[in-house]
Design a protein around this motif. Structure first.
Motif, mmCIF file in Angstrom:
data_model
loop_
_atom_site.group_PDB
_atom_site.id
_atom_site.type_symbol
_atom_site.label_atom_id
_atom_site.label_comp_id
_atom_site.label_asym_id
_atom_site.label_seq_id
_atom_site.Cartn_x
_atom_site.Cartn_y
_atom_site.Cartn_z
ATOM 1 N N GLU A 101 0.842 -1.194 0.000
ATOM 2 C CA GLU A 101 0.000 0.000 0.000
ATOM 3 C C GLU A 101 0.883 1.253 0.000
ATOM 4 O OE1 GLU A 101 -2.950 -0.531 -0.659
ATOM 5 O OE2 GLU A 101 -3.472 -2.467 0.160
ATOM 6 N N LEU A 102 0.265 2.415 -0.034
ATOM 7 C CA LEU A 102 0.992 3.680 -0.108
ATOM 8 C C LEU A 102 1.625 4.057 1.226
ATOM 9 C CD1 LEU A 102 -1.645 5.739 -2.132
ATOM 10 C CD2 LEU A 102 0.492 4.768 -2.998
ATOM 11 N N ARG A 103 2.821 4.666 1.138
ATOM 12 C CA ARG A 103 3.478 5.220 2.326
ATOM 13 C C ARG A 103 2.863 6.576 2.634
ATOM 14 N NH1 ARG A 103 9.971 4.742 1.674
ATOM 15 N NH2 ARG A 103 9.666 6.981 1.483
ATOM 16 N N SER A 104 3.154 7.090 3.832
ATOM 17 C CA SER A 104 2.598 8.386 4.217
ATOM 18 C C SER A 104 3.077 9.512 3.302
ATOM 19 C CB SER A 104 2.938 8.707 5.674
ATOM 20 O OG SER A 104 4.343 8.809 5.867
ATOM 21 N N ASP A 105 4.273 9.397 2.715
ATOM 22 C CA ASP A 105 4.758 10.442 1.826
ATOM 23 C C ASP A 105 4.262 10.281 0.387
ATOM 24 O OD1 ASP A 105 6.356 8.230 1.260
ATOM 25 O OD2 ASP A 105 8.252 9.273 1.550
ATOM 26 N N GLU A 106 3.454 9.273 0.122
ATOM 27 C CA GLU A 106 2.862 9.056 -1.205
ATOM 28 C C GLU A 106 1.358 9.344 -1.230
ATOM 29 O OE1 GLU A 106 5.617 5.284 -2.618
ATOM 30 O OE2 GLU A 106 3.898 4.885 -1.317
ATOM 31 N N ILE A 107 0.756 9.385 -0.059
ATOM 32 C CA ILE A 107 -0.709 9.390 0.034
ATOM 33 C C ILE A 107 -1.326 10.699 -0.487
ATOM 34 C CG2 ILE A 107 -1.079 10.222 2.423
ATOM 35 C CD1 ILE A 107 -2.628 7.013 1.548
ATOM 36 N N LEU A 108 -0.734 11.848 -0.167
ATOM 37 C CA LEU A 108 -1.331 13.111 -0.613
ATOM 38 C C LEU A 108 -1.220 13.283 -2.127
ATOM 39 C CD1 LEU A 108 -0.269 15.540 2.255
ATOM 40 C CD2 LEU A 108 -2.464 14.376 1.935
ATOM 41 N N GLY A 109 -0.141 12.806 -2.712
ATOM 42 C CA GLY A 109 -0.010 12.845 -4.172
ATOM 43 C C GLY A 109 -1.081 12.013 -4.847
ATOM 44 N N ALA A 110 -1.397 10.860 -4.262
ATOM 45 C CA ALA A 110 -2.458 10.003 -4.809
ATOM 46 C C ALA A 110 -3.823 10.678 -4.685
ATOM 47 C CB ALA A 110 -2.457 8.646 -4.111
ATOM 48 N N VAL A 111 -4.048 11.369 -3.568
ATOM 49 C CA VAL A 111 -5.308 12.102 -3.398
ATOM 50 C C VAL A 111 -5.395 13.226 -4.426
ATOM 51 C CG1 VAL A 111 -6.638 13.607 -1.845
ATOM 52 C CG2 VAL A 111 -5.551 11.541 -0.957
ATOM 53 N N ARG A 112 -4.301 13.937 -4.583
ATOM 54 C CA ARG A 112 -4.276 15.057 -5.540
ATOM 55 C C ARG A 112 -4.598 14.567 -6.951
ATOM 56 N NH1 ARG A 112 0.444 19.603 -5.574
ATOM 57 N NH2 ARG A 112 -0.566 21.026 -7.014
ATOM 58 N N CYS A 113 -4.036 13.430 -7.342
ATOM 59 C CA CYS A 113 -4.344 12.852 -8.667
ATOM 60 C C CYS A 113 -5.810 12.466 -8.770
ATOM 61 C CB CYS A 113 -3.462 11.628 -8.917
ATOM 62 S SG CYS A 113 -1.755 12.053 -9.272
ATOM 63 N N ARG A 114 -6.355 11.918 -7.688
ATOM 64 C CA ARG A 114 -7.750 11.473 -7.691
ATOM 65 C C ARG A 114 -8.706 12.661 -7.779
ATOM 66 N NH1 ARG A 114 -9.580 6.088 -6.917
ATOM 67 N NH2 ARG A 114 -11.784 6.200 -7.303
ATOM 68 N N VAL A 115 -8.355 13.766 -7.115
ATOM 69 C CA VAL A 115 -9.180 14.976 -7.168
ATOM 70 C C VAL A 115 -9.156 15.555 -8.586
ATOM 71 C CG1 VAL A 115 -9.315 17.378 -6.353
ATOM 72 C CG2 VAL A 115 -8.975 15.508 -4.714
ATOM 73 N N ALA A 116 -8.025 15.459 -9.256
ATOM 74 C CA ALA A 116 -7.870 15.796 -10.680
ATOM 75 C C ALA A 116 -8.486 17.125 -11.094
ATOM 76 C CB ALA A 116 -8.426 14.668 -11.535
ATOM 77 N N GLY A 117 -8.144 18.189 -10.395
ATOM 78 C CA GLY A 117 -8.579 19.522 -10.817
ATOM 79 C C GLY A 117 -9.993 19.907 -10.429
ATOM 80 N N ARG A 118 -10.747 19.012 -9.801
ATOM 81 C CA ARG A 118 -12.096 19.382 -9.366
ATOM 82 C C ARG A 118 -12.001 20.356 -8.191
ATOM 83 N NH1 ARG A 118 -14.587 13.499 -8.721
ATOM 84 N NH2 ARG A 118 -12.411 13.058 -8.210
ATOM 85 N N ARG A 119 -13.050 21.155 -8.014
ATOM 86 C CA ARG A 119 -13.038 22.174 -6.967
ATOM 87 C C ARG A 119 -13.207 21.554 -5.587
ATOM 88 N NH1 ARG A 119 -17.599 25.822 -6.429
ATOM 89 N NH2 ARG A 119 -17.306 26.336 -4.284
ATOM 90 N N VAL A 120 -12.276 21.867 -4.687
ATOM 91 C CA VAL A 120 -12.281 21.371 -3.310
ATOM 92 C C VAL A 120 -12.986 22.392 -2.423
ATOM 93 C CG1 VAL A 120 -10.835 20.728 -1.334
ATOM 94 C CG2 VAL A 120 -10.146 20.073 -3.663
ATOM 95 N N LEU A 121 -13.967 21.914 -1.638
ATOM 96 C CA LEU A 121 -14.671 22.790 -0.701
ATOM 97 C C LEU A 121 -13.987 22.826 0.666
ATOM 98 C CD1 LEU A 121 -18.401 21.855 -1.407
ATOM 99 C CD2 LEU A 121 -17.084 23.803 -2.289
ATOM 100 N N ALA A 122 -13.588 21.652 1.151
ATOM 101 C CA ALA A 122 -12.970 21.561 2.481
ATOM 102 C C ALA A 122 -12.233 20.234 2.603
ATOM 103 C CB ALA A 122 -14.040 21.663 3.578
#
Length: 190
Positions: A101-122
């Motif tokens: 599975e993903l390490r702690s230093d990989e997890i936010l990059g994976a989230v950022r890719c998954r969000v893929a430019g959509r608008r984040v509210l919170a």
């Protein structure tokens, strides 16, 4: 890592602190690794009405109105990104890497890719706030070599964690990142 491999890592005359931590984490996680946990980035949907289950080291997406279940949050942090379209992207960041599975230093990059430019509210960060140094999002505990000093938190740093998550996700200053220390157990986000 198998039990025998974990023991082998600890069998030297003077094991390093890193080897001891890695071996202890592998032994502690043995029951969890005996069953395949699935891919690090899980499918976006589950059966209708069922929550999306996100285990340690995984990232997944929940459809509008669908809950996210983060099971067994003990030394972990969960990161839930609420999008303007009503969906949620969630991550279960593990203090120690779960094999495969993903390490702690990989997890936010994976989230950022998954969000893929959509608008984040919170963004909501929950879990063992006092166990996490904000730097674990940029360099996981496993990333330190023998002789390197692993930073250990001396006090909870919710503001530092919020800044680290915002930076890791590339969020504008207008997006609120809330951080909450919660007791051990399952977390359900609706």
């Amino acid at each position: 890592m198998s039990r025998s491999a974990s023991r082998g890592a600890l069998a030297g005359s003077a094991p390093s602190r890193r080897a001891v931590l890695a071996g202890a984490a592998a032994l502690a996680l043995w029951p969890a690794t005996a069953v395949a946990a699935g891919p690090a980035v899980t499918p976006a949907r589950t059966a209708e009405g069922q929550p999306v289950r996100i285990t340690e080291g995984q990232v997944a997406e929940a459809a509008r109105g669908q809950a996210i279940l983060y099971p067994s949050v003990t030394s972990c942090l969960t990161v839930t990104v609420r999008l303007s379209c009503g969906t949620k992207v969630g991550a279960h960041a593990s203090l120690f890497r779960v094999p495969g599975e993903l390490r702690s230093d990989e997890i936010l990059g994976a989230v950022r890719c998954r969000v893929a430019g959509r608008r984040v509210l919170a963004v909501e960060v929950r879990g063992a706030v006092g166990a996490w140094d904000p730097s674990y999002f940029t360099k996981a505990i496993e990333g330190y070599g023998d002789g390197e000093t692993v930073p250990f938190p001396t006090r909870p740093d919710p503001e530092g964690l919020a800044r680290a998550v915002a930076a890791g996700l590339g969020l504008p200053a207008s997006v609120r990142v809330g951080v909450e220390d919660v007791p051990d157990g399952d977390q359900t986000v609706r």
